[in-house]
Write a protein that holds these residues in place. Sequence first.
Motif, PDB file in Angstrom:
ATOM      1  N   LYS A  50      12.204 -50.231 -47.181  1.00  0.00           N
ATOM      2  CA  LYS A  50      13.426 -49.566 -47.627  1.00  0.00           C
ATOM      3  C   LYS A  50      14.638 -50.464 -47.414  1.00  0.00           C
ATOM      4  CE  LYS A  50      14.074 -46.882 -43.307  1.00  0.00           C
ATOM      5  NZ  LYS A  50      15.485 -47.112 -42.992  1.00  0.00           N
ATOM      6  N   GLN A  51      15.708 -50.134 -48.137  1.00  0.00           N
ATOM      7  CA  GLN A  51      16.944 -50.902 -48.020  1.00  0.00           C
ATOM      8  C   GLN A  51      18.094 -50.087 -47.417  1.00  0.00           C
ATOM      9  OE1 GLN A  51      15.064 -51.133 -51.127  1.00  0.00           O
ATOM     10  NE2 GLN A  51      14.154 -52.874 -50.051  1.00  0.00           N
ATOM     11  N   TYR A  52      17.907 -48.776 -47.351  1.00  0.00           N
ATOM     12  CA  TYR A  52      18.979 -47.898 -46.871  1.00  0.00           C
ATOM     13  C   TYR A  52      18.481 -47.079 -45.687  1.00  0.00           C
ATOM     14  CZ  TYR A  52      21.647 -49.279 -50.956  1.00  0.00           C
ATOM     15  OH  TYR A  52      22.341 -50.003 -51.879  1.00  0.00           O
ATOM     16  N   ALA A  53      19.328 -46.191 -45.189  1.00  0.00           N
ATOM     17  CA  ALA A  53      19.011 -45.473 -43.950  1.00  0.00           C
ATOM     18  C   ALA A  53      17.820 -44.535 -44.119  1.00  0.00           C
ATOM     19  CB  ALA A  53      20.236 -44.700 -43.468  1.00  0.00           C
ATOM     20  N   SER A  54      17.843 -43.689 -45.118  1.00  0.00           N
ATOM     21  CA  SER A  54      16.783 -42.707 -45.288  1.00  0.00           C
ATOM     22  C   SER A  54      15.485 -43.351 -45.749  1.00  0.00           C
ATOM     23  CB  SER A  54      17.206 -41.642 -46.309  1.00  0.00           C
ATOM     24  OG  SER A  54      16.122 -40.807 -46.629  1.00  0.00           O
ATOM     25  N   ALA A  55      14.383 -42.890 -45.187  1.00  0.00           N
ATOM     26  CA  ALA A  55      13.071 -43.352 -45.636  1.00  0.00           C
ATOM     27  C   ALA A  55      12.749 -42.867 -47.042  1.00  0.00           C
ATOM     28  CB  ALA A  55      11.997 -42.868 -44.665  1.00  0.00           C
ATOM     29  N   PHE A  56      13.508 -41.899 -47.537  1.00  0.00           N
ATOM     30  CA  PHE A  56      13.272 -41.346 -48.868  1.00  0.00           C
ATOM     31  C   PHE A  56      14.082 -42.052 -49.953  1.00  0.00           C
ATOM     32  CE2 PHE A  56      11.960 -37.902 -46.100  1.00  0.00           C
ATOM     33  CZ  PHE A  56      10.891 -37.328 -46.768  1.00  0.00           C
ATOM     34  N   PHE A  57      15.253 -42.575 -49.605  1.00  0.00           N
ATOM     35  CA  PHE A  57      16.164 -43.071 -50.626  1.00  0.00           C
ATOM     36  C   PHE A  57      15.623 -44.336 -51.292  1.00  0.00           C
ATOM     37  CE2 PHE A  57      19.769 -45.422 -52.295  1.00  0.00           C
ATOM     38  CZ  PHE A  57      20.402 -44.439 -53.049  1.00  0.00           C
ATOM     39  N   GLY A  58      15.404 -44.250 -52.602  1.00  0.00           N
ATOM     40  CA  GLY A  58      14.954 -45.410 -53.357  1.00  0.00           C
ATOM     41  C   GLY A  58      13.533 -45.841 -53.070  1.00  0.00           C
ATOM     42  N   THR A  59      12.709 -44.947 -52.472  1.00  0.00           N
ATOM     43  CA  THR A  59      11.324 -45.296 -52.138  1.00  0.00           C
ATOM     44  C   THR A  59      10.360 -44.276 -52.756  1.00  0.00           C
ATOM     45  OG1 THR A  59      11.013 -43.967 -50.112  1.00  0.00           O
ATOM     46  CG2 THR A  59      12.208 -46.057 -49.879  1.00  0.00           C
ATOM     47  N   THR A  60       9.076 -44.524 -52.569  1.00  0.00           N
ATOM     48  CA  THR A  60       8.030 -43.632 -53.078  1.00  0.00           C
ATOM     49  C   THR A  60       7.592 -42.597 -52.049  1.00  0.00           C
ATOM     50  OG1 THR A  60       6.299 -45.163 -52.343  1.00  0.00           O
ATOM     51  CG2 THR A  60       7.139 -45.454 -54.593  1.00  0.00           C
ATOM     52  N   LEU A  61       8.329 -42.452 -50.948  1.00  0.00           N
ATOM     53  CA  LEU A  61       7.863 -41.581 -49.862  1.00  0.00           C
ATOM     54  C   LEU A  61       7.635 -40.145 -50.322  1.00  0.00           C
ATOM     55  CD1 LEU A  61       7.137 -41.050 -46.943  1.00  0.00           C
ATOM     56  CD2 LEU A  61       9.581 -40.841 -46.423  1.00  0.00           C
ATOM     57  N   ALA A  62       8.591 -39.553 -51.020  1.00  0.00           N
ATOM     58  CA  ALA A  62       8.454 -38.145 -51.417  1.00  0.00           C
ATOM     59  C   ALA A  62       7.240 -37.947 -52.314  1.00  0.00           C
ATOM     60  CB  ALA A  62       9.719 -37.670 -52.123  1.00  0.00           C
ATOM     61  N   SER A  63       7.033 -38.832 -53.279  1.00  0.00           N
ATOM     62  CA  SER A  63       5.890 -38.671 -54.181  1.00  0.00           C
ATOM     63  C   SER A  63       4.575 -38.901 -53.451  1.00  0.00           C
ATOM     64  CB  SER A  63       6.016 -39.617 -55.381  1.00  0.00           C
ATOM     65  OG  SER A  63       6.117 -40.961 -54.964  1.00  0.00           O
ATOM     66  N   THR A  64       4.576 -39.809 -52.478  1.00  0.00           N
ATOM     67  CA  THR A  64       3.361 -40.037 -51.689  1.00  0.00           C
ATOM     68  C   THR A  64       3.004 -38.803 -50.866  1.00  0.00           C
ATOM     69  OG1 THR A  64       3.789 -42.421 -51.555  1.00  0.00           O
ATOM     70  CG2 THR A  64       2.314 -41.481 -49.895  1.00  0.00           C
ATOM     71  N   ASP A 115      20.368 -62.441 -50.151  1.00  0.00           N
ATOM     72  CA  ASP A 115      21.808 -62.242 -50.311  1.00  0.00           C
ATOM     73  C   ASP A 115      22.237 -60.797 -50.075  1.00  0.00           C
ATOM     74  OD1 ASP A 115      20.851 -60.976 -52.554  1.00  0.00           O
ATOM     75  OD2 ASP A 115      21.934 -62.222 -54.003  1.00  0.00           O
ATOM     76  N   GLY A 116      21.276 -59.909 -49.812  1.00  0.00           N
ATOM     77  CA  GLY A 116      21.595 -58.526 -49.517  1.00  0.00           C
ATOM     78  C   GLY A 116      22.026 -57.705 -50.704  1.00  0.00           C
ATOM     79  N   ALA A 117      21.846 -58.236 -51.916  1.00  0.00           N
ATOM     80  CA  ALA A 117      22.306 -57.523 -53.104  1.00  0.00           C
ATOM     81  C   ALA A 117      21.640 -56.163 -53.255  1.00  0.00           C
ATOM     82  CB  ALA A 117      22.053 -58.370 -54.355  1.00  0.00           C
ATOM     83  N   ASP A 118      20.378 -56.054 -52.836  1.00  0.00           N
ATOM     84  CA  ASP A 118      19.665 -54.775 -52.969  1.00  0.00           C
ATOM     85  C   ASP A 118      20.058 -53.784 -51.880  1.00  0.00           C
ATOM     86  OD1 ASP A 118      18.463 -56.277 -50.981  1.00  0.00           O
ATOM     87  OD2 ASP A 118      16.413 -55.861 -51.615  1.00  0.00           O
ATOM     88  N   GLY A 119      20.885 -54.206 -50.931  1.00  0.00           N
ATOM     89  CA  GLY A 119      21.390 -53.309 -49.905  1.00  0.00           C
ATOM     90  C   GLY A 119      22.788 -52.799 -50.171  1.00  0.00           C
ATOM     91  N   GLY A 120      23.412 -53.329 -51.205  1.00  0.00           N
ATOM     92  CA  GLY A 120      24.707 -52.833 -51.636  1.00  0.00           C
ATOM     93  C   GLY A 120      25.745 -52.760 -50.523  1.00  0.00           C
ATOM     94  N   LEU A 121      26.515 -51.668 -50.550  1.00  0.00           N
ATOM     95  CA  LEU A 121      27.590 -51.495 -49.579  1.00  0.00           C
ATOM     96  C   LEU A 121      27.069 -51.292 -48.159  1.00  0.00           C
ATOM     97  CD1 LEU A 121      29.966 -49.164 -51.635  1.00  0.00           C
ATOM     98  CD2 LEU A 121      30.144 -51.646 -51.303  1.00  0.00           C
ATOM     99  N   PHE A 122      25.878 -50.703 -48.027  1.00  0.00           N
ATOM    100  CA  PHE A 122      25.292 -50.502 -46.693  1.00  0.00           C
ATOM    101  C   PHE A 122      25.072 -51.849 -46.011  1.00  0.00           C
ATOM    102  CE2 PHE A 122      21.277 -49.304 -44.201  1.00  0.00           C
ATOM    103  CZ  PHE A 122      21.982 -48.776 -43.143  1.00  0.00           C
ATOM    104  N   TYR A 123      24.558 -52.820 -46.749  1.00  0.00           N
ATOM    105  CA  TYR A 123      24.318 -54.157 -46.208  1.00  0.00           C
ATOM    106  C   TYR A 123      25.632 -54.831 -45.825  1.00  0.00           C
ATOM    107  CZ  TYR A 123      22.159 -58.815 -45.899  1.00  0.00           C
ATOM    108  OH  TYR A 123      21.699 -60.041 -45.468  1.00  0.00           O
TER     109      TYR A 123
END
Length: 200
Positions: free
Chosen positions: A106-120, A67-75
Amino acid sequence: MDPFDGVLPFGERPALILVDLMRAYFEPDADLYVGSRDCLLAAARVLAAARTAGVPVLHTRVAHSRDGADGGLFYRKATPLRRLHGPLGALMPEVAPAGDEVVIVKQYASAFFGTTLASTLTALRVDTLVITGVSTSGCVRASAVDAVQHGFVPIVVRQAVGDRSAGPHEASLHDIQAKYGEVWEEQAVLERLRESGPAS
């Protein structure tokens, strides 16, 4: 004289990220089609060089709940995202992840937003993020901006990123080079990766 003349050096501990190299961008009938496979083939060459050098490799792909709920307004705004639920959401075989390579969903444009990329990347003690993928004006640009904001030098590989039209593509590369990171030619990146050892 251009006031934006700062330079960020390519560091000693690079990692490679391949942003959203999914079928949706390379199928001619798809809404997101970038027009050719040139950037995909360039990304595959950079990937091969990174693997040979033992440089960490990470991939991203976009995936949303049905349903795209995790993509919010971007979806809601970017309606082509709704076509990624099926085969168009699969990563291209030319750059398929190896068994030990991290895949960031990921659900948004940036590979960092809402993901573990920075900590990895921090755990790997990475200082430089080599960026390939699509699209230049969307997820590549957003990821480059967030990379520098998280303290990683963004190196965007000119030939290994692509967009649906030349205008946004070139404007985004110009903007990244001016303010957020560095845009390097593929050959220079390949040579630099050959000089890199594994991040241990």
